[in-house]
Design an enzyme around this catalytic site. Sequence first.
Site, PDB file in Angstrom:
ATOM      1  N   GLY A  90       0.855  -1.175   0.000  1.00 50.49           N
ATOM      2  CA  GLY A  90       0.000   0.000   0.000  1.00 50.49           C
ATOM      3  C   GLY A  90       0.890   1.222   0.000  1.00 50.49           C
ATOM      4  O   GLY A  90       1.919   1.248  -0.686  1.00 50.49           O
ATOM      5  N   SER A 122       5.681  -5.377  -1.355  1.00 53.39           N
ATOM      6  CA  SER A 122       5.676  -3.987  -1.796  1.00 53.39           C
ATOM      7  C   SER A 122       6.071  -3.056  -0.647  1.00 53.39           C
ATOM      8  O   SER A 122       7.218  -3.035  -0.237  1.00 53.39           O
ATOM      9  CB  SER A 122       4.313  -3.645  -2.393  1.00 53.39           C
ATOM     10  OG  SER A 122       4.313  -2.380  -3.016  1.00 53.39           O
ATOM     11  N   ALA A 123       5.131  -2.291  -0.085  1.00 53.77           N
ATOM     12  CA  ALA A 123       5.464  -1.421   1.049  1.00 53.77           C
ATOM     13  C   ALA A 123       6.018  -2.219   2.220  1.00 53.77           C
ATOM     14  O   ALA A 123       6.897  -1.754   2.950  1.00 53.77           O
ATOM     15  CB  ALA A 123       4.236  -0.625   1.492  1.00 53.77           C
ATOM     16  N   HIS A 159       8.506  -2.826  -7.538  1.00 54.71           N
ATOM     17  CA  HIS A 159       7.825  -2.411  -8.771  1.00 54.71           C
ATOM     18  C   HIS A 159       8.811  -1.709  -9.719  1.00 54.71           C
ATOM     19  O   HIS A 159       8.458  -0.744 -10.408  1.00 54.71           O
ATOM     20  CB  HIS A 159       6.660  -1.458  -8.477  1.00 54.71           C
ATOM     21  CG  HIS A 159       5.647  -1.983  -7.507  1.00 54.71           C
ATOM     22  ND1 HIS A 159       4.599  -2.797  -7.883  1.00 54.71           N
ATOM     23  CD2 HIS A 159       5.517  -1.807  -6.161  1.00 54.71           C
ATOM     24  CE1 HIS A 159       3.867  -3.097  -6.824  1.00 54.71           C
ATOM     25  NE2 HIS A 159       4.409  -2.507  -5.767  1.00 54.71           N
ATOM     26  N   GLU A 194       8.461  -6.341 -11.029  1.00 51.39           N
ATOM     27  CA  GLU A 194       7.255  -7.055 -10.628  1.00 51.39           C
ATOM     28  C   GLU A 194       7.381  -8.532 -11.004  1.00 51.39           C
ATOM     29  O   GLU A 194       7.869  -8.878 -12.071  1.00 51.39           O
ATOM     30  CB  GLU A 194       6.028  -6.413 -11.268  1.00 51.39           C
ATOM     31  CG  GLU A 194       5.760  -5.017 -10.719  1.00 51.39           C
ATOM     32  CD  GLU A 194       4.377  -4.500 -11.068  1.00 51.39           C
ATOM     33  OE1 GLU A 194       3.717  -5.081 -11.951  1.00 51.39           O
ATOM     34  OE2 GLU A 194       3.956  -3.511 -10.436  1.00 51.39           O
TER      35      GLU A 194
END
Length: 241
Positions: A90, A122-123, A159, A194
């Site tokens: 997020g 991700s985060a 990403h 990714e």
Amino acid sequence: MKSAPRILLISNSTVYGRSYLDHVEEQIKGFLGDARKILFFPFALYDRDEYAAKAKARFDGMGYSVESAHIAKDLHQAIEQSDAIFIGGGNTFRLLKALQDLELIDPIRRKVKGGAPYIGSSAGSNVAGPTIKTTKDMPIVQPRSFNSLRLVPFQISPHFQDPDPNSTHMGETQEERILQFLEENETPVVGMREGAWLLIENESVTLKGNNGARIFRRGEAAVEAKTGGEIAPLVGGPRAS
């Protein structure tokens, strides 16, 4: 004897054409081993209830029990009683601010350094590094500092997108921003495309998944890392963090 950290850092939770965590399901199951009780941290998204329900449904389908940190009565106790930690993606600034506001940085760090498996997506991968300075996210809130969990001695930039030589866009590329970071900082950066992830265990840092990564170090040419490659000599191993 102190356990070596076991860490799984995923660039993204969903790849094109597949559902949530499908591309990394087998890796997650192999990585978690005998762990069954997962503590999920949904703080990177605004709707924590919805996010927690999504993670719970996905992990239930893999045979794991998930408790969400945002509804735990005693968060520090929940961390201690969990078998593994999963921090979802997020907005990285929102995530780090919540971890700092709730005084969770040190308890999570101790749990993982004690041998509990850590999964970040991700985060959640961003905050595993020394700072969040290489996130692509907009600073929608202000954490007290950029310092994060320091589970690994290198920065993550999930990403990661390679520069498009045919693009007419005049803004900075992700690579240019990472090079700017290295003008001011010494810490190596792993730009994970990714579909890629890092498996960190037994003192090794192995690039897995698809599409590879680029490794950036101050004063050095960027290195293209291939799937299956051991990159600890380039970025430092978990014991260095």
